[in-house]
Design a protein around this motif. Structure first.
Motif, PDB file in Angstrom:
ATOM      1  N   THR A 580     -47.563  -9.508  54.667  1.00  0.00           N
ATOM      2  CA  THR A 580     -46.818 -10.550  55.355  1.00  0.00           C
ATOM      3  C   THR A 580     -47.214 -10.513  56.826  1.00  0.00           C
ATOM      4  O   THR A 580     -47.173  -9.450  57.449  1.00  0.00           O
ATOM      5  N   HIS A 581     -47.626 -11.645  57.365  1.00  0.00           N
ATOM      6  CA  HIS A 581     -48.009 -11.719  58.771  1.00  0.00           C
ATOM      7  C   HIS A 581     -47.003 -12.572  59.544  1.00  0.00           C
ATOM      8  O   HIS A 581     -46.870 -13.763  59.264  1.00  0.00           O
ATOM      9  N   PRO A 582     -46.307 -11.992  60.500  1.00  0.00           N
ATOM     10  CA  PRO A 582     -45.444 -12.799  61.364  1.00  0.00           C
ATOM     11  C   PRO A 582     -46.294 -13.481  62.437  1.00  0.00           C
ATOM     12  O   PRO A 582     -46.739 -12.833  63.377  1.00  0.00           O
ATOM     13  N   CYS A 637     -51.098 -12.813  64.948  1.00  0.00           N
ATOM     14  CA  CYS A 637     -50.136 -12.074  64.140  1.00  0.00           C
ATOM     15  C   CYS A 637     -49.329 -11.190  65.075  1.00  0.00           C
ATOM     16  O   CYS A 637     -49.880 -10.569  65.975  1.00  0.00           O
ATOM     17  N   ASN A 639     -47.380  -8.666  63.914  1.00  0.00           N
ATOM     18  CA  ASN A 639     -47.433  -7.259  63.541  1.00  0.00           C
ATOM     19  C   ASN A 639     -48.413  -6.706  64.567  1.00  0.00           C
ATOM     20  O   ASN A 639     -49.617  -6.953  64.470  1.00  0.00           O
ATOM     21  N   HIS A 642     -51.841  -5.422  63.791  1.00  0.00           N
ATOM     22  CA  HIS A 642     -52.824  -6.441  63.407  1.00  0.00           C
ATOM     23  C   HIS A 642     -53.305  -7.203  64.645  1.00  0.00           C
ATOM     24  O   HIS A 642     -54.489  -7.481  64.810  1.00  0.00           O
ATOM     25  N   MET A 647     -56.447  -9.950  65.126  1.00  0.00           N
ATOM     26  CA  MET A 647     -55.896 -11.088  64.390  1.00  0.00           C
ATOM     27  C   MET A 647     -55.259 -12.053  65.388  1.00  0.00           C
ATOM     28  O   MET A 647     -54.045 -12.218  65.459  1.00  0.00           O
TER      29      MET A 647
HETATM   30 CU   LIG Z   1     -50.487  -9.416  60.346  1.00  0.00          CU
END
Ligand SMILES: [Cu+2]
Lengths: 663, 219
Positions: A580-582, A637, A639, A642, A647
Motif C-alpha cells: 500500500t502506497h500513501p 509515496c 511511506n 519508499h 518513489m
Molecule cells: Cu510506497
C-alpha cells in the motif's frame, strides 16, 4: 512483561534468549562466523545439522529445535540488519516501558518574533547565507496584501537536543527539533495561523555540522522544511531538492490564502478550499525518513471566520487549544541494550516500531473533562498505518467496548458534515480531525486503540471488504505469521492501546456544537470541470527500486508541466501486488473520484485529500485543479522509506502545460 | 575528510550528561536500570556490528581485504550488487556507474570509493571480476569484490540488498539494483536506484563527499 517486535507477549526466558540471539548474531558477524562449517567448527552445530542446545543462539534455531527440524543453511533469516519481518522472533523488542504513566504533552504554540535580522528580502539573501530557489511569488502578485515582510514573523531554528521525556524507563534521547526562541523541542511548536494573515518563517539550520558532535547513528543535518497540505508558492513549499546545511537559512513565505484567490475565485479564494490541520516536516531528499524520525516535524493549524478556534463563534467547534488538541502519532524502535532510539538505515521496504508515541511520549495519558474534544490526529510514519478505535472497559468485567465518535475532517480539511464512525484508518502523513464526546463517560477510562494488523512496511496485513484482494506470496513466513491468516482488524482490547483518557467525573459546560445534530461545514468543490488532460502514474518496484512510471526521482528533471489554472485527472495505479502506497501530491488538494471505477464509500475517502492510500491492485482516479502559483512540486509515496528511495517525481506549473499522459 | 576534524571533538559528545540522566531516571523506575554510556564511537560501532560486518573479501586484483576495516572505515563509499553473467538489470546499473565514475572524476579513489559486489561468488572468480571490470572501463577507486558464498550472502543482507519475501529474494533476476551510499565516520547512509540518471546518481554520491553543501533548483 516482555514483548517481541510484534507486541506478542513472550516469557522472560524467551526475551532473554532473543537478546542473547541478537548479541550472538552480532558476535558471529564480527567474527565472520555464519556458515554451517564455521558453526560446526565452533561446536555449535552437530553432525546431523542440529544447532546444539545452546539456548539463545538463534531465535529461529530455537523454534526449530523445538519442532525437531534442522536449521536452514547459515545466513537465512538469522542475519542482522533489514528485512527480518518474516521472523518475528528474530528481532528483539525495545526495552520494556510502562504505559500511561506520563501525561500527554500539549504542544506549545509557536512564538512570533517582532523582527528578523537581517530583514527578509524578496530575492534570496544569498550574501547572508540564505538558500532559496526563487523570489517570493506572493508580493509580486499583490505587495499590499502580501508585503515582503509580513506582520507575522517566526524564527525556527533546528537544533540537536536531549530529552528524557519519551519515557521514564528509557535513558535521555538525542533528537532534532525546532526552537522558536523558547528552546528546541519535538514535536516542534504548533503554528496558530489565520487566513488573511500572511506570515513568514525563517527556518535556520543549526544542527550539528560535519565537524561537531555526532548524530547518534542516523540523520543528515541538511534540511528543507515542507509545509504539508499548504496552498503555497513553490519557492516556500520546502522542496526536497532545495536543501541547506548547518549555518544557512531559508525564509519561507506562507500567504495563508485560499486556493482560487488569483484565478477562479479572485480576490479571496474559494471558501470550500479552506484548510485546517497542516503539518511541517523535513523533506530533504533521500533523508526525509531519518530526519523526521529524529524529530523534525510539527503542526500548523489554520483558522478562519468559520473554523475560528472558539466554541462561541463560527462552526462552534471545541475551542483551541483547550479542547482542540493536535495529536502526533509515530512508532519507534529503541536499542534493547542502550535504550537509545535507533533507525534501520539499510531498509528499503518500510520501518515499523514497537513503541507508540503521541506528541513525543510513549503511551501517554490525558485527563479530560466529560465534554466534547476535537482531536487532530496525524500519522508521521515512517511506514505504519493505524486504525483508531475508542475502546472502553479494558481490563474490566466483560469484554472491551467499541465506542463511536465523529469524523469531521480528512487530511485536516473539514468534511461537509460530521460522520459517525466506529473507527478511522490513516496512513503515513494522513490526518483526520475527530470529535470525541466524553460526556457519557464521566469517571471512566477510555483508550485510543490501534487495532490494525500490520506486519511490515508493505502496509496493513490483510484486507477488509473495502480493499482489493491482496496477494499473499509469503512462503517461509507462513508458518510463523502469515498475512493471509491474520485478520485485518484485531479484536477490541487486543490491539495497541496508545493513548489513555481519564475522564473526570465533574460535570462541565460545553458550548461546542454537537456533531450528532449534523451541522454543516464547507461544501466540496465541484469536480465536474472537464480535465485538460488525464495523466497516469504507475507505482511499481523494478529490481528493488521504487519507481513511478518506470522512472526514478531526479532533482534535475521535471517529468511534466501542469498548466496554471487548469483541471486534471490523475490515475494512480499500483502494480506492486501487496504494497500500500500513501501517495502525496503537493500544492493542491484532490478529491477521489473512484477506486477501481467505483465511487468511494469509506468516510475518509469522501473529503478533500492531500494523501491517498493506494492499495494493492488498485487504480484510483483523482480530480485536481492547479491554481494561482507557479513552479515546481513533487508527487511521491509518503511511506518515507519508499520516498527516500526514489518513489517520487518532480513536476511544475507553468503558463502553458504539456500533454504528457504517462509522465 | 571530516574524520580528522571530528577527532578533536570526541571529548565533546553528550555522553556524560546522558549517562547521569539515565542513572537518575533508572532509579525512579521499578527496576533500577543502568544504561550504558553512548558515545559517538559506540553509535558508530553499533552500525558496524549490525550493518557493516568485517568480512574477508577478495578484490578483482586478488587482494584479500576486510570489508569494514579496509573498504568502509573512515570513507565515503557506494555499494551495489551484480553478477557477471547478468543480462537484466546489471548491465544498465554498471554502465551507469561507469558514467558516474567519470562524472566524479579523480575524487573516486581519493575521496570516494565505489564497490561492486558479486551475487554469484561461485561463478565470479577474481579473473571473471577483472575481465568484467575492464569491460566497463572502471578506473582506480572502483573495486569489484567476491568472497565466500556465505560471507557474500551475509553481507548482502547486512547492507540491505534483500527482499522481505523470501521467494522473490531467491530469484536473482529480480535482484536489487539500488546503489547504497554513505559516509561511514559521519554515519550518513541512504540509497538511490542504480537505474536512475547517472548525473543524479553522481550528485547523490557527491553529497557524501561534501555533505555541507546546499542545493537549489530554480523552476
Ligand atoms: Cu510506497
Amino acid at each position: 512483561m516482555y514483548f517481541n517486535v510484534f507486541g506478542e507477549k513472550v516469557s522472560r526466558r524467551r526475551y532473554k534468549e532473543m537478546c542473547e540471539a541478537a548479541k550472538n548474531r552480532r558476535e558471529l558477524i564480527a567474527a565472520g562466523l555464519t556458515s554451517r562449517r564455521d558453526l560446526f567448527k565452533m561446536g555449535l552445530l552437530t553432525a546431523s545439522g542440529m544447532l546444539v542446545a545452546k539456548s539463545g543462539l538463534s531465535a529461529r534455531a530455537y523454534g526449530q529445535t523445538q519442532t525437531n527440524n534442522p536449521p536452514s543453511s547459515g545466513g537465512t533469516n538469522t542475519s542482522p540488519g533489514t528485512n527480518q519481518n518474516c521472523v518475528p522472533g528474530n528481532q528483539t523488542a525495545s526495552p520494556p516501558t510502562r504505559a500511561f504513566i506520563s501525561p500527554l504533552p500539549i504542544i506549545p504554540l509557536a512564538r512570533t518574533v517582532s523582527a528578523l535580522s537581517p530583514t527578509p528580502t524578496e530575492n534570496p539573501n544569498t550574501a547572508a547565507g540564505e538558500v532559496r530557489a526563487a523570489p517570493f511569488q506572493a508580493p509580486q502578485i499583490d505587495s499590499t496584501r502580501f508585503p515582503v515582510v509580513p506582520a507575522t514573523l517566526y524564527k525556527f531554528t533546528q537544533k540537536q537536543f536531549t530529552t528524557s521525556g519519551m519515557s521514564p524507563d528509557l535513558p535521555a534521547q538525542t533528537l532534532w527539533g525546532f526552537d522558536d526562541g523558547t528552546g528546541p523541542r519535538s514535536p516542534g511548536p504548533t503554528y496558530q495561523a489565520f487566513y488573511g494573515r500572511p506570515q513568514l518563517t525563517r527556518n535556520v539550520n543549526a544542527l550539528p555540522n560535519i565537524n561537531q558532535v555526532n548524530n547518534t547513528g542516523f540523520g543528515m543535518p541538511s534540511v528543507s522544511t515542507h509545509l504539508h497540505n499548504a496552498h503555497n508558492p513553490s519557492e516556500s513549499d520546502g522542496n526536497p531538492c532545495d536543501f541547506y546545511p548547518a549555518g544557512h537559512f531559508c525564509d519561507q513565505y506562507y500567504p495563508n490564502v485560499l486556493a482560487g484567490f488569483n484565478s477562479d475565485h479572485a480576490p479571496n479564494g474559494d471558501i470550500s478550499e479552506s484548510l485546517s490541520t497542516l503539518w511541517y516536516h523535513d523533506h530533504r531528499i533521500d533523508f526525509t525518513s531519518q530526519n523526521t524520525y529524529k524529530g523534525l516535524a510539527g503542526f500548523y493549524c489554520l483558522f478562519n471566520q468559520f473554523d475560528t478556534g472558539s466554541d462561541q463563534t463560527g462552526f462552534r467547534l471545541p475551542s483551541f487549544p483547550q479542547h482542540d488538541i493536535p495529536l502526533m502519532f509515530n512508532d519507534k524502535v529503541f536499542d534493547p541494550t542502550t535504550g537509545q532510539l535507533v533507525f534501520d538505515l539499510f531498509n528499503l521496504d518500510g520501518i515499523l516500531g514497537d513503541k507508540f508515541l503521541v506528541n513525543g511520549v510513549i503511551q501517554p495519558f490525558l485527563n479530560v473533562e466529560p465534554r466534547r474534544y476535537r482531536f487532530r490526529m496525524l500519522d508521521t510514519g515512517p511506514s505504519r498505518f493505524y486504525e483508531f478505535f475508542l475502546t472502553g472497559n479494558v481490563g474490566g468485567a466483560g469484554s472491551p467496548t467499541t465506542n463511536p465518535y465523529f469524523l469531521i475532517g480528512t487530511d485536516g480539511n473539514l468534511i461537509p458534515n460530521p460522520i459517525q464512525v466506529q473507527s478511522v484508518r490513516i496512513g503515513p502523513a494522513e490526518r483526520v480531525d475527530v470529535i470525541i464526546d466524553f460526556s457519557k463517560f464521566a469517571g471512566k477510562t477510555l483508550y485510543l486503540e490501534n487495532r490494525l494488523n500490520q506486519l511490515n512496511g508493505q502496509g496493513p496485513a490483510a484486507v477488509d471488504s473495502q480493499l482489493a484482494p491482496q496477494n499473499s506470496s509469503t512462503t517461509e513466513c507462513s508458518g510463523v505469521l502469515n498475512s493471509a491468516n491474520q485478520g485485518a482488524i484485531k479484536p477490541a482490547g487486543a490491539g495497541d492501546l496508545i493513548l489513555k483518557f481519564n475522564v473526570s467525573g465533574t460535570a462541565c459546560i460545553d458550548n461546542s456544537v454537537d456533531p450528532a445534530t449534523n451541522p454543516s461545514f464547507y461544501q466540496l468543490p465541484s469536480t465536474t470541470a472537464t480535465p485538460r488532460i488525464v495523466r497516469t502514474f504507475k507505482f511499481d518496484r523494478l529490481n528493488g527500486q521504487w519507481s513511478i512510471n518506470g522512472q526514478f526521482m531526479d532533482c534535475n528533471q521535471f517529468r511534466f508541466a501542469v498548466q496554471q489554472n487548469s483541471a486534471e485527472h490523475w490515475l494512480l495505479t499500483n502494480l506492486t501486488g501487496d504494497w500500500t502506497h500513501p501517495v502525496h501530491i503537493h500544492l493542491e488538494e484532490h478529491q477521489i473520484m473512484n477506486r477501481n471505477r467505483v465511487a468511494p464509500t469509506v468516510p475518509t475517502d469522501l473529503g478533500r485529500k492531500d494523501v491517498t492510500q493506494l492499495h494493492p491492485n488498485e487504480r484510483v482516479e483523482l480530480f485536481f485543479r492547479f491554481r494561482d502559483w507557479l513552479g515546481k512540486y513533487p508527487i511521491h509515496c509518503h511511506n518515507v522509506v519508499h520516498e527516500d528511495h526514489a518513489m517520487m517525481a518532480l513536476w511544475h506549473v507553468v503558463p502553458q502545460g504539456d500533454n504528457v499522459a504517462v509522465p | 575528510m571530516p574524520d580528522v576534524s571530528r577527532r578533536k571533538f570526541l571529548g565533546l559528545t553528550a555522553a556524560a550528561p546522558l549517562a547521569a540522566m539515565a542513572l537518575a531516571k533508572g532509579a525512579a523506575a521499578e527496576t533500577a536500570k543502568v544504561w550504558p554510556t553512548v558515545t559517538e564511537e559506540s553509535a558508530r560501532r553499533r552500525l558496524q556490528q549490525l550493518n557493516l560486518p568485517n568480512l574477508p573479501l577478495v578484490t578483482h586484483e586478488g587482494k584479500r581485504v576486510l570489508f569494514y576495516d579496509d573498504l568502509v572505515k573512515d570513507k565515503a563509499v557506494s555499494f551495489n550488487f551484480f553478477f557477471a553473467n547478468c543480462d537484466e538489470v546489471c548491465p544498465l546499473v554498471m554502465a551507469n556507474l561507469a558514467r558516474v565514475q567519470k562524472l566524479l572524476g579523480n575524487q573516486v579513489g581519493r575521496k570516494f570509493f565505489m564497490y561492486s559486489l558479486t551475487l554469484k561468488p561461485e561463478e565470479d572468480t577474481v579473473e571473471v571480476l577483472r575481465h568484467h571490470r575492464a569491460m566497463y572501463g572502471a578506473g582506480p577507486g572502483w573495486t569489484f569484490l567476491t568472497g565466500k558464498p556465505d560471507d557474500m550472502e551475509k553481507l548482502r543482507r547486512a547492507i540491505g540488498f534483500s527482499y522481505p519475501d523470501p521467494a522473490i529474494d531467491k530469484d536473482k533476476t529480480q535482484h536489487i539494483g539500488n546503489v547504497r551510499y554513505g559516509n561511514e565516520p559521519l554515519m550518513y547512509w541512504s540509497a538511490c536506484p542504480g537505474m536512475a540518471h547517472p548525473n543524479f546518481i553522481a550528485e547523490s554520491l557527491a553529497w557524501m563527499i561534501h555533505p555541507d553543501q546546499s542545493r537549489v533548483q530554480a523552476s
